[in-house]
Design a protein around this motif. Structure first.
Motif, PDB file in Angstrom:
ATOM      1  N   VAL A  89     -49.582  77.433   3.405  1.00 14.80           N
ATOM      2  CA  VAL A  89     -48.317  77.900   2.828  1.00 14.80           C
ATOM      3  C   VAL A  89     -48.605  79.196   2.083  1.00 14.80           C
ATOM      4  O   VAL A  89     -49.753  79.524   1.802  1.00 14.80           O
ATOM      5  CB  VAL A  89     -47.674  76.862   1.873  1.00 14.80           C
ATOM      6  CG1 VAL A  89     -47.259  75.615   2.630  1.00 14.80           C
ATOM      7  CG2 VAL A  89     -48.595  76.517   0.734  1.00 14.80           C
ATOM      8  N   ARG A  90     -47.592  79.932   1.768  1.00 13.27           N
ATOM      9  CA  ARG A  90     -47.742  81.228   1.100  1.00 13.27           C
ATOM     10  C   ARG A  90     -48.146  81.045  -0.369  1.00 13.27           C
ATOM     11  O   ARG A  90     -47.876  80.006  -0.981  1.00 13.27           O
ATOM     12  CB  ARG A  90     -46.459  82.015   1.187  1.00 13.27           C
ATOM     13  CG  ARG A  90     -46.044  82.276   2.625  1.00 13.27           C
ATOM     14  CD  ARG A  90     -45.387  83.604   2.725  1.00 13.27           C
ATOM     15  NE  ARG A  90     -44.986  83.848   4.085  1.00 13.27           N
ATOM     16  CZ  ARG A  90     -45.542  84.795   4.824  1.00 13.27           C
ATOM     17  NH1 ARG A  90     -46.479  85.561   4.350  1.00 13.27           N
ATOM     18  NH2 ARG A  90     -45.113  84.990   6.058  1.00 13.27           N
ATOM     19  N   ASP A  91     -48.764  82.089  -0.916  1.00 12.18           N
ATOM     20  CA  ASP A  91     -49.228  82.054  -2.303  1.00 12.18           C
ATOM     21  C   ASP A  91     -48.096  81.804  -3.292  1.00 12.18           C
ATOM     22  O   ASP A  91     -48.281  81.095  -4.279  1.00 12.18           O
ATOM     23  CB  ASP A  91     -49.932  83.359  -2.672  1.00 12.18           C
ATOM     24  CG  ASP A  91     -51.325  83.471  -2.074  1.00 12.18           C
ATOM     25  OD1 ASP A  91     -51.895  82.436  -1.680  1.00 12.18           O
ATOM     26  OD2 ASP A  91     -51.841  84.603  -2.018  1.00 12.18           O
ATOM     27  N   TYR A  92     -46.906  82.376  -3.035  1.00 14.57           N
ATOM     28  CA  TYR A  92     -45.813  82.194  -3.987  1.00 14.57           C
ATOM     29  C   TYR A  92     -45.405  80.725  -4.091  1.00 14.57           C
ATOM     30  O   TYR A  92     -44.936  80.276  -5.137  1.00 14.57           O
ATOM     31  CB  TYR A  92     -44.608  83.079  -3.657  1.00 14.57           C
ATOM     32  CG  TYR A  92     -43.757  82.613  -2.500  1.00 14.57           C
ATOM     33  CD1 TYR A  92     -42.707  81.723  -2.714  1.00 14.57           C
ATOM     34  CD2 TYR A  92     -43.990  83.055  -1.208  1.00 14.57           C
ATOM     35  CE1 TYR A  92     -41.911  81.299  -1.665  1.00 14.57           C
ATOM     36  CE2 TYR A  92     -43.207  82.632  -0.154  1.00 14.57           C
ATOM     37  CZ  TYR A  92     -42.171  81.754  -0.382  1.00 14.57           C
ATOM     38  OH  TYR A  92     -41.387  81.325   0.667  1.00 14.57           O
ATOM     39  N   ALA A 115     -52.887  84.167  -6.931  1.00  9.89           N
ATOM     40  CA  ALA A 115     -52.395  85.250  -6.077  1.00  9.89           C
ATOM     41  C   ALA A 115     -52.140  86.502  -6.892  1.00  9.89           C
ATOM     42  O   ALA A 115     -52.361  87.604  -6.423  1.00  9.89           O
ATOM     43  CB  ALA A 115     -51.133  84.818  -5.357  1.00  9.89           C
ATOM     44  N   THR A 136     -41.369  73.519   3.901  1.00  8.56           N
ATOM     45  CA  THR A 136     -42.564  74.027   3.236  1.00  8.56           C
ATOM     46  C   THR A 136     -43.277  72.897   2.492  1.00  8.56           C
ATOM     47  O   THR A 136     -44.502  72.784   2.545  1.00  8.56           O
ATOM     48  CB  THR A 136     -42.214  75.174   2.271  1.00  8.56           C
ATOM     49  OG1 THR A 136     -41.658  76.239   3.033  1.00  8.56           O
ATOM     50  CG2 THR A 136     -43.432  75.673   1.528  1.00  8.56           C
TER      51      THR A 136
END
Length: 86
Positions: A43-46, A70, A33
């Protein structure tokens, strides 16, 4: 994601004198990541939230606007769904 976010992550990682594996461990994300993020891939918000917390800095926007966190976005979506369920 994009080049600004990638530069932001690389600059903060360098400021903290962390390797990519060390950053992954500190942010509790995978090494792949971190690699994707620093290439400018999505990449994801978290992941971004974890890095914002670790760096104590908001990520830059790719379009010059302040990015919406987010958490704010999820609250907005929840409100819409609550209205639909009534």
């Amino acid at each position: 994601m994009g080049k600004r976010t990638a530069r932001w992550a690389k600059a903060h990682r360098a400021r903290l004198a962390l390797t990519q594996p060390q950053l992954a461990e500190a942010a509790d994300i995978s090494l792949s990541t971190v690699t994707r993020l620093e290439r400018g891939d999505p990449v994801r918000d978290y992941v971004l939230e974890a890095l914002e917390n670790l760096f104590a800095d908001e990520r830059p926007s790719e379009d010059g606007q302040k990015p919406q966190s987010a958490g704010q976005n999820h609250h907005f979506q929840l409100t819409i769904y609550q209205d639909l369920l009534r």
